[in-house]
Design a protein around this motif. Structure first.
Motif, mmCIF file in Angstrom:
data_model
loop_
_atom_site.group_PDB
_atom_site.id
_atom_site.type_symbol
_atom_site.label_atom_id
_atom_site.label_comp_id
_atom_site.label_asym_id
_atom_site.label_seq_id
_atom_site.Cartn_x
_atom_site.Cartn_y
_atom_site.Cartn_z
ATOM 1 N N ARG A 45 73.456 83.070 28.699
ATOM 2 C CA ARG A 45 73.763 81.651 28.908
ATOM 3 C C ARG A 45 75.250 81.380 28.717
ATOM 4 O O ARG A 45 75.861 80.619 29.481
ATOM 5 N N ALA A 46 75.834 81.995 27.702
ATOM 6 C CA ALA A 46 77.257 81.771 27.427
ATOM 7 C C ALA A 46 78.129 82.299 28.558
ATOM 8 O O ALA A 46 79.074 81.630 28.999
ATOM 9 N N PHE A 47 77.821 83.487 29.047
ATOM 10 C CA PHE A 47 78.597 84.054 30.148
ATOM 11 C C PHE A 47 78.445 83.218 31.419
ATOM 12 O O PHE A 47 79.395 83.047 32.184
ATOM 13 N N ALA A 48 77.243 82.699 31.648
ATOM 14 C CA ALA A 48 76.981 81.936 32.875
ATOM 15 C C ALA A 48 77.658 80.577 32.865
ATOM 16 O O ALA A 48 78.009 80.039 33.920
ATOM 17 N N SER A 49 77.852 79.987 31.689
ATOM 18 C CA SER A 49 78.360 78.618 31.613
ATOM 19 C C SER A 49 79.842 78.521 31.276
ATOM 20 O O SER A 49 80.406 77.424 31.290
ATOM 21 N N SER A 50 80.476 79.646 30.980
ATOM 22 C CA SER A 50 81.861 79.618 30.523
ATOM 23 C C SER A 50 82.835 79.937 31.655
ATOM 24 O O SER A 50 82.592 80.824 32.469
ATOM 25 N N GLU A 51 83.933 79.191 31.687
ATOM 26 C CA GLU A 51 84.981 79.470 32.669
ATOM 27 C C GLU A 51 85.769 80.727 32.301
ATOM 28 O O GLU A 51 86.304 81.407 33.158
ATOM 29 N N THR A 52 85.863 81.007 31.008
ATOM 30 C CA THR A 52 86.528 82.217 30.525
ATOM 31 C C THR A 52 85.537 82.978 29.645
ATOM 32 O O THR A 52 84.499 82.445 29.257
ATOM 33 N N GLU A 53 85.881 84.220 29.331
ATOM 34 C CA GLU A 53 84.962 85.020 28.533
ATOM 35 C C GLU A 53 84.818 84.419 27.131
ATOM 36 O O GLU A 53 85.808 84.260 26.418
ATOM 37 N N PRO A 54 83.601 84.071 26.729
ATOM 38 C CA PRO A 54 83.407 83.509 25.391
ATOM 39 C C PRO A 54 83.625 84.568 24.315
ATOM 40 O O PRO A 54 83.437 85.762 24.551
ATOM 41 N N SER A 55 84.013 84.124 23.138
ATOM 42 C CA SER A 55 84.231 85.048 22.031
ATOM 43 C C SER A 55 82.895 85.541 21.486
ATOM 44 O O SER A 55 81.841 84.920 21.685
ATOM 45 N N MET A 56 82.936 86.662 20.805
ATOM 46 C CA MET A 56 81.726 87.175 20.174
ATOM 47 C C MET A 56 81.207 86.185 19.135
ATOM 48 O O MET A 56 80.000 86.003 18.982
ATOM 49 N N ARG A 57 82.109 85.523 18.434
ATOM 50 C CA ARG A 57 81.699 84.535 17.432
ATOM 51 C C ARG A 57 80.969 83.362 18.087
ATOM 52 O O ARG A 57 79.962 82.863 17.561
ATOM 53 N N ALA A 58 81.466 82.919 19.266
ATOM 54 C CA ALA A 58 80.813 81.812 19.975
ATOM 55 C C ALA A 58 79.416 82.220 20.434
ATOM 56 O O ALA A 58 78.480 81.412 20.400
ATOM 57 N N ILE A 59 79.265 83.458 20.864
ATOM 58 C CA ILE A 59 77.952 83.941 21.298
ATOM 59 C C ILE A 59 76.995 84.004 20.113
ATOM 60 O O ILE A 59 75.823 83.628 20.215
ATOM 61 N N ALA A 60 77.494 84.455 18.964
ATOM 62 C CA ALA A 60 76.650 84.491 17.766
ATOM 63 C C ALA A 60 76.198 83.086 17.382
ATOM 64 O O ALA A 60 75.032 82.868 17.032
ATOM 65 N N ARG A 61 77.114 82.116 17.459
ATOM 66 C CA ARG A 61 76.740 80.729 17.147
ATOM 67 C C ARG A 61 75.679 80.230 18.113
ATOM 68 O O ARG A 61 74.726 79.550 17.712
ATOM 69 N N ALA A 62 75.830 80.560 19.395
ATOM 70 C CA ALA A 62 74.849 80.121 20.393
ATOM 71 C C ALA A 62 73.475 80.719 20.117
ATOM 72 O O ALA A 62 72.447 80.103 20.424
ATOM 73 N N ALA A 63 73.454 81.912 19.556
ATOM 74 C CA ALA A 63 72.182 82.568 19.227
ATOM 75 C C ALA A 63 71.664 82.161 17.853
ATOM 76 O O ALA A 63 70.567 82.579 17.465
ATOM 77 N N ASP A 64 72.462 81.359 17.124
ATOM 78 C CA ASP A 64 72.093 80.894 15.790
ATOM 79 C C ASP A 64 71.909 82.059 14.823
ATOM 80 O O ASP A 64 70.969 82.086 14.019
ATOM 81 N N VAL A 65 72.824 83.034 14.933
ATOM 82 C CA VAL A 65 72.837 84.155 13.986
ATOM 83 C C VAL A 65 74.275 84.354 13.526
ATOM 84 O O VAL A 65 75.221 83.827 14.117
ATOM 85 N N GLY A 66 74.432 85.107 12.464
ATOM 86 C CA GLY A 66 75.765 85.434 11.998
ATOM 87 C C GLY A 66 76.431 86.452 12.901
ATOM 88 O O GLY A 66 75.757 87.231 13.582
ATOM 89 N N VAL A 67 77.750 86.433 12.904
ATOM 90 C CA VAL A 67 78.460 87.364 13.781
ATOM 91 C C VAL A 67 78.193 88.810 13.368
ATOM 92 O O VAL A 67 78.203 89.724 14.211
ATOM 93 N N ALA A 68 77.909 89.039 12.075
ATOM 94 C CA ALA A 68 77.591 90.402 11.621
ATOM 95 C C ALA A 68 76.306 90.903 12.281
ATOM 96 O O ALA A 68 76.187 92.085 12.622
ATOM 97 N N THR A 69 75.338 89.990 12.471
ATOM 98 C CA THR A 69 74.097 90.380 13.157
ATOM 99 C C THR A 69 74.381 90.773 14.601
ATOM 100 O O THR A 69 73.824 91.745 15.121
ATOM 101 N N LEU A 70 75.257 90.012 15.259
ATOM 102 C CA LEU A 70 75.628 90.346 16.637
ATOM 103 C C LEU A 70 76.261 91.729 16.702
ATOM 104 O O LEU A 70 75.889 92.559 17.541
ATOM 105 N N TYR A 71 77.217 91.995 15.795
ATOM 106 C CA TYR A 71 77.896 93.289 15.824
ATOM 107 C C TYR A 71 76.967 94.431 15.400
ATOM 108 O O TYR A 71 77.200 95.576 15.786
ATOM 109 N N ARG A 72 75.934 94.131 14.639
ATOM 110 C CA ARG A 72 74.986 95.175 14.266
ATOM 111 C C ARG A 72 74.215 95.654 15.496
ATOM 112 O O ARG A 72 73.921 96.839 15.645
ATOM 113 N N HIS A 73 73.905 94.722 16.377
ATOM 114 C CA HIS A 73 73.187 95.090 17.602
ATOM 115 C C HIS A 73 74.134 95.564 18.704
ATOM 116 O O HIS A 73 73.795 96.461 19.481
ATOM 117 N N PHE A 74 75.305 94.929 18.778
ATOM 118 C CA PHE A 74 76.282 95.239 19.834
ATOM 119 C C PHE A 74 77.652 95.403 19.171
ATOM 120 O O PHE A 74 78.379 94.423 18.976
#
Length: 200
Positions: free
Chosen positions: A29-58
């Motif tokens: 959703r973030a990639f589809a709606s953003s004019e520029t590449e969203p940050s990893m932190r913004a993607i984590a917020r959109a998923a309602d998880v901490g950025v550490a959880t995002l980096y654990r998976h990716f």
């Protein structure tokens, strides 16, 4: 007495799988709606998880982009078969074109990273093209068998037409125009009516 750790391990794997799917959906959703590449932190917020959880998976942006890209290609290839199970071929093809539009929209928000990965051979662009052409061919073959779609059209023709449409009408503000152009394309893909018999 030893405890059976298998149910707990299965639960952990199930939770991890759900978290990964949630992250993939949020990133898409973030990639589809953003004019520029969203940050990893913004993607984590959109998923309602901490950025550490995002980096654990990716662990890297590239690993996330690769996962989103492959997930979208899988949806396109499996979508062709699934749409044919519930719709006539021509209708399935038109709906598949909407899936293709969504895929292109997702690519827009990760284009810089994606292109760098293709240049570095981290993503096999040619293989993706072959998979998409195979998906289109599946629908075309079904359409030819039922007489729903012209028999003289190739998957390459469809791919080239879609590329042209979304080159000129690929931005969100052009979506209505893109829909009209896709409908026009579908009109051209239907079999031509037989000419009336010649007068005697």
């Amino acid at each position: 007495m030893a405890l059976d750790r298998k149910p707990a391990a299965r639960q952990l794997r199930a939770d991890a799988a759900r978290n990964r799917e949630t992250l993939l959906a949020a990133a898409t959703r973030a990639f589809a709606s953003s004019e520029t590449e969203p940050s990893m932190r913004a993607i984590a917020r959109a998923a309602d998880v901490g950025v550490a959880t995002l980096y654990r998976h990716f662990p890297t942006r590239e690993s996330l982009v690769d996962a989103v890209y492959r997930d979208q290609v899988k949806r396109l290839t499996s979508g062709a078969r699934e749409l044919l199970e519930t719709h006539p071929p021509a209708e399935a093809l038109r709906l598949w074109m909407d899936l293709f539009a969504d895929w292109l929209a997702t690519k827009h928000g990760m284009l810089d990273t994606l292109l760098a990965m293709i240049d570095s051979n981290l993503i096999a662009h040619a293989q993706t093209r072959d998979e998409l052409l195979a998906a289109i061919t599946t629908i075309l073959n079904a359409g030819c068998a039922t007489g729903d779609i012209r028999a003289d059209v190739t998957a390459e023709d469809i791919a080239a037409s879609l590329t042209g449409i979304f080159t000129v009408a690929g931005k969100p503000e052009h979506r209505a125009q893109a829909q009209r152009l896709l409908d026009l394309l579908m009109d051209g893909l239907r079999p031509r009516p037989s000419p009336p018999p010649a007068a005697t």
